[in-house]
Design a protein around this motif. Structure first.
Motif, PDB file in Angstrom:
ATOM      1  N   ALA A 159      20.730 -16.960  28.493  1.00  0.00           N
ATOM      2  CA  ALA A 159      21.028 -17.604  29.778  1.00  0.00           C
ATOM      3  C   ALA A 159      20.623 -16.704  30.944  1.00  0.00           C
ATOM      4  O   ALA A 159      19.959 -17.154  31.880  1.00  0.00           O
ATOM      5  N   PHE A 160      21.001 -15.430  30.875  1.00  0.00           N
ATOM      6  CA  PHE A 160      20.651 -14.532  31.976  1.00  0.00           C
ATOM      7  C   PHE A 160      19.153 -14.251  32.021  1.00  0.00           C
ATOM      8  O   PHE A 160      18.586 -14.085  33.106  1.00  0.00           O
ATOM      9  N   SER A 161      18.485 -14.229  30.875  1.00  0.00           N
ATOM     10  CA  SER A 161      17.024 -14.088  30.865  1.00  0.00           C
ATOM     11  C   SER A 161      16.365 -15.278  31.553  1.00  0.00           C
ATOM     12  O   SER A 161      15.403 -15.121  32.307  1.00  0.00           O
ATOM     13  N   GLU A 162      16.899 -16.472  31.307  1.00  0.00           N
ATOM     14  CA  GLU A 162      16.365 -17.671  31.941  1.00  0.00           C
ATOM     15  C   GLU A 162      16.636 -17.674  33.447  1.00  0.00           C
ATOM     16  O   GLU A 162      15.781 -18.077  34.233  1.00  0.00           O
ATOM     17  N   ILE A 163      17.814 -17.222  33.845  1.00  0.00           N
ATOM     18  CA  ILE A 163      18.115 -17.114  35.279  1.00  0.00           C
ATOM     19  C   ILE A 163      17.098 -16.192  35.943  1.00  0.00           C
ATOM     20  O   ILE A 163      16.518 -16.528  36.972  1.00  0.00           O
ATOM     21  N   PHE A 164      16.871 -15.044  35.327  1.00  0.00           N
ATOM     22  CA  PHE A 164      15.897 -14.090  35.874  1.00  0.00           C
ATOM     23  C   PHE A 164      14.499 -14.714  35.930  1.00  0.00           C
ATOM     24  O   PHE A 164      13.772 -14.541  36.902  1.00  0.00           O
ATOM     25  N   ARG A 165      14.130 -15.461  34.903  1.00  0.00           N
ATOM     26  CA  ARG A 165      12.802 -16.079  34.838  1.00  0.00           C
ATOM     27  C   ARG A 165      12.580 -17.076  35.973  1.00  0.00           C
ATOM     28  O   ARG A 165      11.510 -17.115  36.580  1.00  0.00           O
ATOM     29  N   VAL A 166      13.582 -17.907  36.282  1.00  0.00           N
ATOM     30  CA  VAL A 166      13.381 -18.956  37.287  1.00  0.00           C
ATOM     31  C   VAL A 166      13.599 -18.470  38.722  1.00  0.00           C
ATOM     32  O   VAL A 166      13.215 -19.159  39.666  1.00  0.00           O
ATOM     33  N   LEU A 167      14.206 -17.288  38.891  1.00  0.00           N
ATOM     34  CA  LEU A 167      14.393 -16.743  40.241  1.00  0.00           C
ATOM     35  C   LEU A 167      13.078 -16.224  40.806  1.00  0.00           C
ATOM     36  O   LEU A 167      12.286 -15.601  40.100  1.00  0.00           O
ATOM     37  N   LYS A 168      12.865 -16.473  42.081  1.00  0.00           N
ATOM     38  CA  LYS A 168      11.725 -15.885  42.777  1.00  0.00           C
ATOM     39  C   LYS A 168      11.953 -14.377  42.910  1.00  0.00           C
ATOM     40  O   LYS A 168      13.102 -13.917  42.868  1.00  0.00           O
ATOM     41  N   PRO A 169      10.882 -13.604  43.113  1.00  0.00           N
ATOM     42  CA  PRO A 169      11.082 -12.180  43.413  1.00  0.00           C
ATOM     43  C   PRO A 169      12.009 -12.055  44.627  1.00  0.00           C
ATOM     44  O   PRO A 169      11.886 -12.804  45.586  1.00  0.00           O
ATOM     45  N   MET A 170      12.955 -11.183  44.558  1.00  0.00           N
ATOM     46  CA  MET A 170      13.967 -10.953  45.598  1.00  0.00           C
ATOM     47  C   MET A 170      14.992 -12.090  45.664  1.00  0.00           C
ATOM     48  O   MET A 170      15.804 -12.141  46.576  1.00  0.00           O
ATOM     49  N   GLY A 171      14.964 -13.016  44.697  1.00  0.00           N
ATOM     50  CA  GLY A 171      15.980 -14.056  44.628  1.00  0.00           C
ATOM     51  C   GLY A 171      17.286 -13.463  44.123  1.00  0.00           C
ATOM     52  O   GLY A 171      17.346 -12.313  43.683  1.00  0.00           O
ATOM     53  N   HIS A 172      18.350 -14.243  44.187  1.00  0.00           N
ATOM     54  CA  HIS A 172      19.653 -13.746  43.738  1.00  0.00           C
ATOM     55  C   HIS A 172      20.506 -14.890  43.193  1.00  0.00           C
ATOM     56  O   HIS A 172      20.156 -16.047  43.344  1.00  0.00           O
ATOM     57  N   PHE A 173      21.610 -14.526  42.525  1.00  0.00           N
ATOM     58  CA  PHE A 173      22.487 -15.552  41.986  1.00  0.00           C
ATOM     59  C   PHE A 173      23.929 -15.268  42.362  1.00  0.00           C
ATOM     60  O   PHE A 173      24.307 -14.140  42.666  1.00  0.00           O
ATOM     61  N   SER A 174      24.726 -16.337  42.354  1.00  0.00           N
ATOM     62  CA  SER A 174      26.153 -16.261  42.650  1.00  0.00           C
ATOM     63  C   SER A 174      26.879 -17.092  41.598  1.00  0.00           C
ATOM     64  O   SER A 174      26.678 -18.299  41.511  1.00  0.00           O
ATOM     65  N   ILE A 175      27.687 -16.411  40.813  1.00  0.00           N
ATOM     66  CA  ILE A 175      28.362 -17.069  39.696  1.00  0.00           C
ATOM     67  C   ILE A 175      29.860 -16.923  39.859  1.00  0.00           C
ATOM     68  O   ILE A 175      30.376 -15.844  40.128  1.00  0.00           O
ATOM     69  N   SER A 176      30.548 -18.032  39.695  1.00  0.00           N
ATOM     70  CA  SER A 176      32.004 -18.036  39.626  1.00  0.00           C
ATOM     71  C   SER A 176      32.352 -18.451  38.208  1.00  0.00           C
ATOM     72  O   SER A 176      31.857 -19.462  37.718  1.00  0.00           O
ATOM     73  N   ASP A 177      33.155 -17.664  37.534  1.00  0.00           N
ATOM     74  CA  ASP A 177      33.472 -17.977  36.151  1.00  0.00           C
ATOM     75  C   ASP A 177      34.736 -17.264  35.724  1.00  0.00           C
ATOM     76  O   ASP A 177      35.264 -16.432  36.453  1.00  0.00           O
ATOM     77  N   VAL A 178      35.212 -17.601  34.551  1.00  0.00           N
ATOM     78  CA  VAL A 178      36.357 -16.911  33.967  1.00  0.00           C
ATOM     79  C   VAL A 178      35.835 -15.809  33.062  1.00  0.00           C
ATOM     80  O   VAL A 178      34.830 -15.975  32.383  1.00  0.00           O
ATOM     81  N   VAL A 179      36.503 -14.681  33.101  1.00  0.00           N
ATOM     82  CA  VAL A 179      36.101 -13.520  32.317  1.00  0.00           C
ATOM     83  C   VAL A 179      37.346 -12.934  31.687  1.00  0.00           C
ATOM     84  O   VAL A 179      38.422 -12.931  32.307  1.00  0.00           O
ATOM     85  N   ILE A 180      37.218 -12.437  30.487  1.00  0.00           N
ATOM     86  CA  ILE A 180      38.334 -11.756  29.860  1.00  0.00           C
ATOM     87  C   ILE A 180      37.906 -10.349  29.488  1.00  0.00           C
ATOM     88  O   ILE A 180      36.775 -10.127  29.083  1.00  0.00           O
ATOM     89  N   LYS A 181      38.810  -9.435  29.700  1.00  0.00           N
ATOM     90  CA  LYS A 181      38.609  -8.063  29.276  1.00  0.00           C
ATOM     91  C   LYS A 181      39.426  -7.871  28.017  1.00  0.00           C
ATOM     92  O   LYS A 181      40.620  -8.151  28.010  1.00  0.00           O
ATOM     93  N   GLY A 182      38.813  -7.459  26.945  1.00  0.00           N
ATOM     94  CA  GLY A 182      39.554  -7.323  25.701  1.00  0.00           C
ATOM     95  C   GLY A 182      39.332  -8.531  24.822  1.00  0.00           C
ATOM     96  O   GLY A 182      38.331  -9.231  24.925  1.00  0.00           O
ATOM     97  N   LYS A 183      40.295  -8.803  23.947  1.00  0.00           N
ATOM     98  CA  LYS A 183      40.172  -9.901  22.996  1.00  0.00           C
ATOM     99  C   LYS A 183      41.273 -10.908  23.193  1.00  0.00           C
ATOM    100  O   LYS A 183      42.399 -10.558  23.475  1.00  0.00           O
ATOM    101  N   LEU A 184      40.889 -12.178  23.009  1.00  0.00           N
ATOM    102  CA  LEU A 184      41.884 -13.251  23.033  1.00  0.00           C
ATOM    103  C   LEU A 184      42.517 -13.349  21.647  1.00  0.00           C
ATOM    104  O   LEU A 184      41.800 -13.264  20.637  1.00  0.00           O
ATOM    105  N   PRO A 185      43.815 -13.548  21.579  1.00  0.00           N
ATOM    106  CA  PRO A 185      44.405 -13.792  20.269  1.00  0.00           C
ATOM    107  C   PRO A 185      43.890 -15.115  19.699  1.00  0.00           C
ATOM    108  O   PRO A 185      43.545 -16.023  20.453  1.00  0.00           O
ATOM    109  N   GLU A 186      43.773 -15.205  18.399  1.00  0.00           N
ATOM    110  CA  GLU A 186      43.219 -16.402  17.746  1.00  0.00           C
ATOM    111  C   GLU A 186      43.935 -17.674  18.203  1.00  0.00           C
ATOM    112  O   GLU A 186      43.297 -18.689  18.451  1.00  0.00           O
ATOM    113  N   GLY A 187      45.247 -17.657  18.353  1.00  0.00           N
ATOM    114  CA  GLY A 187      46.024 -18.829  18.752  1.00  0.00           C
ATOM    115  C   GLY A 187      45.676 -19.300  20.113  1.00  0.00           C
ATOM    116  O   GLY A 187      45.679 -20.469  20.435  1.00  0.00           O
TER     117      GLY A 187
END
Length: 187
Positions: A159-187
């Motif tokens: 996904a990030f390789s594709e983002i880089f591919r379609v961006l123009k030189p000096m282009g940029h991205f802004s992503i809002s997402d959920v991120v977890i540090k560590g591991k989620l319990p299976e449940g």
């Protein structure tokens, strides 16, 4: 679970959400467990270009607020859904800009195009495609945005390789997402 099976689950779930017209959490068989996903959703109602019918309550932030979109920019919205972020981005890019929404769910593309018809905008388009293999030309976007979608993509490196591919030189991205540090319990 293999990546293709995961993609099919995501397509099915978001296809049902598009047909229903919003998040189906709280209904049996749509959201897993008793998680309230609306806790992640930000309020778009004060954003210029906001289109209530395009807001299905699926985002987890306001990527357009931090994207630095300028008049004339060509903007790509990954996982555009019913078009909510595209309509806000179009207001920022203006008549001289262009906004492309990419989604791999037929129902979302249909809903986004129905919302677009009501606006009269001619510089927004919705394209069906996979974020891991975008059917878009190299170096064609000034800004790429995404709202709570990349967490659903099985191969983040692709996904990030594709983002880089379609961006123009000096282009940029802004992503809002959920991120977890560590591991989620299976449940």
């Amino acid at each position: 679970m293999n990546p293709q099976d995961l993609k099919l689950i995501v397509q099915d779930k978001y296809g049902r959400i598009a047909q229903k017209g919003g998040s189906c959490c709280g209904e049996t068989g749509c959201c897993e467990g008793d998680v309230d996903y609306s806790v992640f959703n930000d309020d778009y109602s004060g954003q210029e270009g906001y289109n209530k019918e395009a807001d299905l309550g699926l985002g987890c932030g306001l990527p357009t607020e931090y994207a630095g979109i300028k008049d004339g920019d060509h903007v790509l919205d990954l996982g555009s859904g019913a078009g909510n972020d595209c309509f806000v981005a179009r207001t920022q890019a203006g008549d001289n800009g262009k906004v492309t929404g990419l989604d791999f769910t037929d129902e979302m593309i249909h809903k986004a195009n129905e919302n677009l018809k009501k606006t009269g905008f001619r510089n927004i388009e919705f394209v069906k495609g996979d974020i891991e293999e975008m059917p878009l030309p190299d170096a064609s976007f000034d800004v790429v945005i995404s709202n709570c979608v990349l967490n659903l993509v099985p191969d983040k490196q692709k996904a990030f390789s594709e983002i880089f591919r379609v961006l123009k030189p000096m282009g940029h991205f802004s992503i809002s997402d959920v991120v977890i540090k560590g591991k989620l319990p299976e449940g």
